[in-house]
Scaffold this motif. Structure first.
Motif, PDB file in Angstrom:
ATOM      1  N   HIS A 240       0.829  -1.216   0.000  1.00 57.34           N
ATOM      2  CA  HIS A 240       0.000   0.000   0.000  1.00 57.34           C
ATOM      3  C   HIS A 240       0.861   1.264   0.000  1.00 57.34           C
ATOM      4  O   HIS A 240       0.413   2.314   0.465  1.00 57.34           O
ATOM      5  N   LEU A 241       2.092   1.175  -0.496  1.00 60.67           N
ATOM      6  CA  LEU A 241       3.068   2.257  -0.453  1.00 60.67           C
ATOM      7  C   LEU A 241       3.396   2.681   0.977  1.00 60.67           C
ATOM      8  O   LEU A 241       3.881   3.785   1.220  1.00 60.67           O
ATOM      9  N   GLN A 242       3.145   1.785   1.929  1.00 60.33           N
ATOM     10  CA  GLN A 242       3.545   1.987   3.326  1.00 60.33           C
ATOM     11  C   GLN A 242       4.702   1.045   3.620  1.00 60.33           C
ATOM     12  O   GLN A 242       4.736  -0.087   3.128  1.00 60.33           O
ATOM     13  N   VAL A 243       5.644   1.521   4.440  1.00 60.26           N
ATOM     14  CA  VAL A 243       6.784   0.679   4.798  1.00 60.26           C
ATOM     15  C   VAL A 243       6.273  -0.603   5.434  1.00 60.26           C
ATOM     16  O   VAL A 243       5.466  -0.578   6.370  1.00 60.26           O
ATOM     17  N   ALA A 244       6.736  -1.738   4.943  1.00 64.26           N
ATOM     18  CA  ALA A 244       6.194  -3.027   5.373  1.00 64.26           C
ATOM     19  C   ALA A 244       7.246  -3.893   6.069  1.00 64.26           C
ATOM     20  O   ALA A 244       7.230  -4.039   7.295  1.00 64.26           O
ATOM     21  N   MET A 245       8.174  -4.453   5.305  1.00 65.07           N
ATOM     22  CA  MET A 245       9.187  -5.373   5.842  1.00 65.07           C
ATOM     23  C   MET A 245      10.496  -5.149   5.105  1.00 65.07           C
ATOM     24  O   MET A 245      10.516  -4.558   4.021  1.00 65.07           O
ATOM     25  N   PRO A 246      11.588  -5.645   5.646  1.00 65.21           N
ATOM     26  CA  PRO A 246      12.859  -5.527   4.920  1.00 65.21           C
ATOM     27  C   PRO A 246      12.821  -6.333   3.630  1.00 65.21           C
ATOM     28  O   PRO A 246      12.335  -7.462   3.586  1.00 65.21           O
TER      29      PRO A 246
END
Length: 444
Positions: free
Chosen positions: A155-161
């Protein structure tokens, strides 16, 4: 000159409208029309419709014509309707009545079907080679940067490495699936329509298997009505494969545009790959990726354009099909150009290291922390809640070192060798060598 001329004249406006861009586009088909005529004349001789003497005159003349098409000396003259007419006219000028015999057992319908298939085979070989080159560069960059982390997003949100190894490698594997579609398009293309004539066969005792062998086709389009119905279907199938490659390139271009912006700052291009602003002296714009995105999006639309032309046609030939060439033929130069530029850009791209040390990305490690606690015996749902509450209270302190997953296809186990084998297995199913050998034999 018109092959169908019976002594009546055509209104000039009607002639211009019906010929359209055929004379211009038929130059792309010229070498293939000559090669097809070589195979056809050899077949006519084998069934007794041409004498050995006639064949001995025709083949050298056709080889000279083929040489002209390769050296840029072949032209479709003013007043000549198409490439088929020009080739027959050239033979008749040189050989007299012998040149008039080459159309026995053919129609312009199966001639253009054949020309388009031979042209398409040639271009598909070029596209496949270019895809392989981009694939190799993506895999090389994946290995070079397998330990360089970058944020993954949902969702263009920081998620995981994630990692640059995963990012480059993802587009490499995407190309493998694109090549599966390309293989299907190749198999549809590589069937011989010659002998279908106007779509209803011919009373001559043609040997369609011989022309199939001479031209390196895998098989025949057996049913003559279906052979004609394949006009448009083949082009749409190939266009769908090209659009799949274009979709991969477009998505990579979008990523690159985002990653080059200052808000991300993950990658850089050399200055000579960027453009500037007439007013803002600091600008280094990713025009190459923006134009790649636009050009590829245009290619994605090609199958739909062909479908709109063919969607309500019954069986048999219709002049509507002529317009497909205007959409289809230029698509190959477009995709080849995009592949070449993307390969060059990926090769020259600089990767920014230690991105994940930025405070902006600390929550990307929340799942790592949840999993660490689960491995110590905490139930997953409890560990998830603990970490979530720490984040809400501003007390989450991530461990950003040593992200090393082990399962197949993850940060620590990219499986690039396995992906390379997948690509090799697909490429190995194309009959390129057979085609090259057959065309090499017929022109020499």
């Amino acid at each position: 000159m018109k092959l169908w001329d019976k002594g009546t004249s055509t209104d000039k406006k009607i002639e211009s409208f019906t010929v359209g861009k055929d004379r211009e586009l038929d130059l792309f088909l010229a070498p293939f029309d000559v090669v097809g005529t070589m195979a056809h004349t050899r077949m006519l001789a084998s069934v007794g419709l041409l004498s050995d003497k006639d064949l001995g005159l025709l083949l050298p003349a056709l080889k000279d014509l083929y040489k002209n098409t390769q050296e840029g000396d072949f032209q479709i003259e003013e007043g000549v309707e198409d490439v088929h007419s020009q080739v027959e006219m050239e033979l008749t000028r040189k050989l007299g009545d012998v040149g008039k015999k080459v159309h026995s057992g053919r129609s312009r319908n199966d001639q253009v079907l054949l020309d388009l298939k031979l042209f398409t085979r040639d271009r598909l070989m070029q596209v496949t080679q270019s895809v392989e080159q981009l694939f190799a560069v993506l895999q090389k960059r994946s290995e070079e940067h397998k330990n360089d982390l970058l944020p993954g997003y949902t969702h263009l949100q920081v998620a995981m490495p994630s990692s640059f190894g995963l990012w480059f490698g993802a587009y490499a594997e995407s190309l493998v699936d694109d090549m599966h579609l390309m293989l299907g398009a190749w198999k549809i293309t590589n069937q011989n329509p010659l002998g279908a004539a106007a779509g209803y066969g011919n009373s001559f005792p043609l040997d369609r298997r011989l022309t199939t062998e001479l031209l390196g086709f895998d098989d025949l389009s057996y049913n003559v009505v279906y052979a004609q119905m394949g006009r448009g279907k083949m082009e749409r199938s190939v266009a769908m494969a090209l659009s799949s490659v274009a979709s991969t390139l477009s998505r990579l271009a979008v990523d690159a545009c985002l990653y080059m912006s200052q808000n991300f700052g993950f990658i850089k291009l050399p200055d000579e790959f960027t453009t500037g602003s007439s007013i803002m002296p600091h600008k280094k714009n990713p025009d190459v990726f923006e134009l790649l995105r636009a050009r590829c999006n245009r290619l994605i639309d090609v199958p739909q354009q062909i479908a709109m032309i063919t969607g309500n046609l019954p069986s048999g030939y219709f002049r509507d099909l002529q317009l497909i060439k205007e959409i289809f033929i230029p698509a190959f130069d477009e995709i080849l150009s995009c592949l070449e530029l993307m390969t060059l850009a990926v090769e020259k791209m600089d990767v920014v290291s230690e991105i994940m040390n930025n405070e902006l990305y600390k929550y990307a490690f929340s799942v790592e922390e949840v999993n660490r606690r689960v491995l110590k015996g905490v139930p997953f749902r409890d560990a998830y809640k603990q970490v979530g509450l720490e984040i809400e209270k501003g007390k989450f302190s991530p461990n950003t070192s040593g992200v090393q997953h082990t399962h197949e296809g993850s940060i620590g186990n990219l499986c690039n060798a396995e992906i390379k084998k997948k690509m090799q297995d697909v490429i190995g199913q194309f009959s390129f060598d057979r085609v090259r050998d057959a065309i090499g034999n017929i022109i020499t």
